[in-house]
Design a protein around this motif. Sequence first.
Motif, PDB file in Angstrom:
ATOM      1  N   GLN A  71       0.829  -1.206   0.000  1.00 11.32           N
ATOM      2  CA  GLN A  71       0.000   0.000   0.000  1.00 11.32           C
ATOM      3  C   GLN A  71       0.862   1.254   0.000  1.00 11.32           C
ATOM      4  OE1 GLN A  71      -3.219   0.204   2.829  1.00 11.32           O
ATOM      5  NE2 GLN A  71      -3.561  -2.009   2.767  1.00 11.32           N
ATOM      6  N   LYS A  72       1.948   1.233   0.760  1.00 13.79           N
ATOM      7  CA  LYS A  72       2.856   2.383   0.805  1.00 13.79           C
ATOM      8  C   LYS A  72       3.451   2.646  -0.575  1.00 13.79           C
ATOM      9  CE  LYS A  72       7.174   4.001   2.907  1.00 13.79           C
ATOM     10  NZ  LYS A  72       8.289   3.643   3.822  1.00 13.79           N
ATOM     11  N   ASN A  73       3.893   1.596  -1.249  1.00 16.35           N
ATOM     12  CA  ASN A  73       4.470   1.757  -2.583  1.00 16.35           C
ATOM     13  C   ASN A  73       3.425   2.247  -3.585  1.00 16.35           C
ATOM     14  OD1 ASN A  73       6.746   0.768  -1.397  1.00 16.35           O
ATOM     15  ND2 ASN A  73       6.810  -1.158  -2.531  1.00 16.35           N
ATOM     16  N   PHE A  74       2.204   1.750  -3.459  1.00 12.21           N
ATOM     17  CA  PHE A  74       1.138   2.181  -4.365  1.00 12.21           C
ATOM     18  C   PHE A  74       0.846   3.667  -4.181  1.00 12.21           C
ATOM     19  CE2 PHE A  74      -3.135   2.914  -5.822  1.00 12.21           C
ATOM     20  CZ  PHE A  74      -3.268   2.104  -6.937  1.00 12.21           C
ATOM     21  N   ARG A  75       0.867   4.134  -2.957  1.00  9.56           N
ATOM     22  CA  ARG A  75       0.582   5.542  -2.682  1.00  9.56           C
ATOM     23  C   ARG A  75       1.655   6.460  -3.262  1.00  9.56           C
ATOM     24  NH1 ARG A  75      -3.683   6.074   0.616  1.00  9.56           N
ATOM     25  NH2 ARG A  75      -4.266   4.294   1.916  1.00  9.56           N
ATOM     26  N   GLY A  76       2.791   5.918  -3.618  1.00 16.49           N
ATOM     27  CA  GLY A  76       3.845   6.710  -4.230  1.00 16.49           C
ATOM     28  C   GLY A  76       3.635   6.935  -5.716  1.00 16.49           C
ATOM     29  N   THR A  77       2.578   6.378  -6.289  1.00 19.35           N
ATOM     30  CA  THR A  77       2.286   6.559  -7.711  1.00 19.35           C
ATOM     31  C   THR A  77       1.191   7.604  -7.891  1.00 19.35           C
ATOM     32  OG1 THR A  77       0.480   4.932  -7.912  1.00 19.35           O
ATOM     33  CG2 THR A  77       2.745   4.087  -7.971  1.00 19.35           C
ATOM     34  N   CYS A  78       0.939   7.991  -9.126  1.00 18.27           N
ATOM     35  CA  CYS A  78      -0.095   8.984  -9.405  1.00 18.27           C
ATOM     36  C   CYS A  78      -1.489   8.475  -9.081  1.00 18.27           C
ATOM     37  CB  CYS A  78      -0.015   9.438 -10.864  1.00 18.27           C
ATOM     38  SG  CYS A  78      -0.220   8.107 -12.074  1.00 18.27           S
ATOM     39  N   PHE A  79      -1.627   7.161  -8.894  1.00 20.15           N
ATOM     40  CA  PHE A  79      -2.924   6.588  -8.529  1.00 20.15           C
ATOM     41  C   PHE A  79      -3.077   6.422  -7.020  1.00 20.15           C
ATOM     42  CE2 PHE A  79      -2.038   5.047 -12.838  1.00 20.15           C
ATOM     43  CZ  PHE A  79      -3.198   5.435 -13.497  1.00 20.15           C
ATOM     44  N   GLY A  80      -2.057   6.834  -6.257  1.00 17.31           N
ATOM     45  CA  GLY A  80      -2.042   6.620  -4.823  1.00 17.31           C
ATOM     46  C   GLY A  80      -3.300   7.039  -4.078  1.00 17.31           C
ATOM     47  N   PRO A  81      -3.818   8.266  -4.309  1.00 19.47           N
ATOM     48  CA  PRO A  81      -5.005   8.703  -3.571  1.00 19.47           C
ATOM     49  C   PRO A  81      -6.217   7.791  -3.750  1.00 19.47           C
ATOM     50  CG  PRO A  81      -3.955  10.570  -4.663  1.00 19.47           C
ATOM     51  CD  PRO A  81      -3.283   9.336  -5.172  1.00 19.47           C
ATOM     52  N   TRP A  82      -6.297   7.108  -4.888  1.00 22.03           N
ATOM     53  CA  TRP A  82      -7.475   6.285  -5.169  1.00 22.03           C
ATOM     54  C   TRP A  82      -7.579   5.074  -4.254  1.00 22.03           C
ATOM     55  CZ3 TRP A  82     -11.438   7.356  -8.559  1.00 22.03           C
ATOM     56  CH2 TRP A  82     -11.263   8.497  -9.325  1.00 22.03           C
ATOM     57  N   LEU A  83      -6.525   4.771  -3.538  1.00 19.14           N
ATOM     58  CA  LEU A  83      -6.573   3.638  -2.619  1.00 19.14           C
ATOM     59  C   LEU A  83      -7.564   3.890  -1.481  1.00 19.14           C
ATOM     60  CD1 LEU A  83      -5.041   0.990  -2.830  1.00 19.14           C
ATOM     61  CD2 LEU A  83      -3.401   1.847  -1.159  1.00 19.14           C
ATOM     62  N   ASP A  84      -7.926   5.157  -1.269  1.00 16.45           N
ATOM     63  CA  ASP A  84      -8.867   5.507  -0.196  1.00 16.45           C
ATOM     64  C   ASP A  84     -10.307   5.626  -0.685  1.00 16.45           C
ATOM     65  OD1 ASP A  84      -6.834   5.640   1.753  1.00 16.45           O
ATOM     66  OD2 ASP A  84      -6.290   7.652   1.085  1.00 16.45           O
ATOM     67  N   LEU A  85     -10.569   5.189  -1.905  1.00 20.29           N
ATOM     68  CA  LEU A  85     -11.923   5.255  -2.443  1.00 20.29           C
ATOM     69  C   LEU A  85     -12.878   4.409  -1.602  1.00 20.29           C
ATOM     70  CD1 LEU A  85     -13.842   6.032  -4.857  1.00 20.29           C
ATOM     71  CD2 LEU A  85     -13.194   3.815  -5.845  1.00 20.29           C
ATOM     72  N   SER A  86     -14.035   4.984  -1.265  1.00 24.47           N
ATOM     73  CA  SER A  86     -15.031   4.230  -0.496  1.00 24.47           C
ATOM     74  C   SER A  86     -16.390   4.183  -1.192  1.00 24.47           C
ATOM     75  CB  SER A  86     -15.191   4.834   0.901  1.00 24.47           C
ATOM     76  OG  SER A  86     -15.594   6.194   0.824  1.00 24.47           O
ATOM     77  N   TYR A  87     -16.722   5.216  -1.957  1.00 23.88           N
ATOM     78  CA  TYR A  87     -18.021   5.296  -2.634  1.00 23.88           C
ATOM     79  C   TYR A  87     -17.865   4.725  -4.037  1.00 23.88           C
ATOM     80  CZ  TYR A  87     -22.245   7.585  -4.574  1.00 23.88           C
ATOM     81  OH  TYR A  87     -23.447   7.862  -5.174  1.00 23.88           O
ATOM     82  N   THR A  88     -18.247   3.450  -4.206  1.00 29.10           N
ATOM     83  CA  THR A  88     -17.977   2.761  -5.472  1.00 29.10           C
ATOM     84  C   THR A  88     -19.210   2.566  -6.340  1.00 29.10           C
ATOM     85  OG1 THR A  88     -18.285   0.599  -4.416  1.00 29.10           O
ATOM     86  CG2 THR A  88     -16.045   1.517  -4.419  1.00 29.10           C
ATOM     87  N   ARG A 101       2.440  -2.781  -9.668  1.00 32.07           N
ATOM     88  CA  ARG A 101       2.359  -2.640 -11.130  1.00 32.07           C
ATOM     89  C   ARG A 101       1.106  -3.324 -11.677  1.00 32.07           C
ATOM     90  NH1 ARG A 101       8.217  -3.689 -10.470  1.00 32.07           N
ATOM     91  NH2 ARG A 101       9.313  -1.747 -11.047  1.00 32.07           N
ATOM     92  N   LEU A 102       0.874  -4.556 -11.224  1.00 38.69           N
ATOM     93  CA  LEU A 102      -0.287  -5.299 -11.718  1.00 38.69           C
ATOM     94  C   LEU A 102      -1.587  -4.676 -11.213  1.00 38.69           C
ATOM     95  CD1 LEU A 102       1.023  -8.954 -11.268  1.00 38.69           C
ATOM     96  CD2 LEU A 102       0.806  -7.676 -13.396  1.00 38.69           C
ATOM     97  N   ALA A 103      -1.569  -4.161  -9.982  1.00 41.75           N
ATOM     98  CA  ALA A 103      -2.761  -3.520  -9.429  1.00 41.75           C
ATOM     99  C   ALA A 103      -3.140  -2.280 -10.247  1.00 41.75           C
ATOM    100  CB  ALA A 103      -2.528  -3.138  -7.967  1.00 41.75           C
ATOM    101  N   ILE A 104      -2.144  -1.517 -10.676  1.00 45.88           N
ATOM    102  CA  ILE A 104      -2.423  -0.323 -11.492  1.00 45.88           C
ATOM    103  C   ILE A 104      -3.065  -0.719 -12.818  1.00 45.88           C
ATOM    104  CG2 ILE A 104      -1.297   1.503 -12.834  1.00 45.88           C
ATOM    105  CD1 ILE A 104       0.639   1.841 -10.462  1.00 45.88           C
TER     106      ILE A 104
END
Length: 494
Positions: free
Chosen positions: A33-50, A166-169
């Motif tokens: 999660q820490k590494n993912f937050r370092g990418t341009c998509f990082g903020p989206w990890l906190d999405l709750s309203y789907t 990478r795969l998650a993105i």
Amino acid sequence: MSQEQGYVEAKLTLKNMLNVIPQLKASMTENQQKNFRGTCFGPWLDLSYTGNDPGLVHAMLQRKSERPIGIDEKYPADDEEIWFSFRPNFKIRFSRREFCLITGFKFSRRTDMAHYIPRSYDVETPPIRRRCFPNRKVNSNITITDIQKLLYDGADFVVSDDDVVRLAIILIVERAFMGKQGIHVVSKKYLWLVEDFAKLNDYPWGNRIWDATYPVVKDGFQARESQLEVGKGYTLVGFMWSFKIWILEAYRRTIKSFAHKTDKNGVPRALFWKRSSAETFSVTDYLHLLNVMDDCPKNKRPFRTLHPTDVESGCQWWLKSCQYFDGTEVDEEGVTCILIPVHFYDAQHFILIVLNLEEQKILVYDSLPGHVDQEIVKLTKDLGDQLPVYLRAIDYFNQKQDSQIVDYLENKESIEFMTEAAPVVPVQGGSNGDCGVWVCIHMERVIFGWDEIPNIGDPKKAAEDYRVRMAKTFFRARFDTQEPPPKEKAKVGN
């Protein structure tokens, strides 16, 4: 409330699957999660309203209209914009600017993915394929389902944290945003792009995802309208969930019974919306939400367009995107000149120098010739000594392997520039100290290739006009906000 006249009732299915994101987050370790937050998509990890809320989207799509007449000065036309109409004769816009503010994804002219991956991508196997799918045949396809199985079910070998990211993105872009299905084959370019996080972050995802969404919003309903019957349905792909968030943003003054914003300054906006109620909304409920225009006061109307908040105005993705929207973006790959404003402190004077590396020439734009000639000689000598060091530090020569100048300059310790006075540089007039203004004028002149300078025969007036223009530009940029400034209450005397 009766259904709106002309409304076509139909079931809409939206293919983007935003619930993929919280599922991925739950499957990730803390370090992943820490590494993912370092990418341009990082903020989206906190999405709750789907939720896609297709009923709301379907109701809005039927209101598509033409651009209003007579608003060009206040709302410059966008090449790709869609307007939606309401009674009485009020329209709101969904365009790239709104999409950018909602998603936080950057726009740029450099959309070809080949600019961001190795030139050999077409003949070589992407490294992530060798690492994460070692048992697959070299020429076999990798699908979204393959990536999902690896991320959710695991593998009989160790997958690095970076490869999980990478795969998650890829999964989020293709499945959550684009609405692609499990059988969709992942592009080889995607597999190369995620290899380099810096290049991945620099890529203009706004263009990529908008291009998959705009035609769907523009024609998705109308193209199927004649085929729809009561009870029948239709399906749309693209990032239509972002269109739903735009509806909430435009209606946020009156839609609180349906959804509300948790942080008015949150960036990007899409992540800061929450359903106000878990109850199911009917067709009538959705139409009622959109029909607030019938009798609401002006301060309750939907926002005609979206404008950046102070926080968004300072975000690099917005600043870079605005250059793209305004047509002022410079393609760094094609840069041949470097513009350097210079201030000589002792002389209290500004000049502009334009450095052409390929021609090894410096043009000097000096509105007060003769004032700092000796200082300019020293400056150009210092530039010639320091520039090769700087170019090596930024790995310029390796990045510009195809440039004819590389072979000549790569081993030089110093560059001897030929210095010339630029042509058609008016001498500043008046007592306002216009040298800085003339630097700005000449910068625009060089960037946009002006054939002539306005009021060239009257330098004093030219500088005054430019000052006014700059003041208006700064004023509009600072005060063009969504919320009108509060009116000062009148003071009542004794």
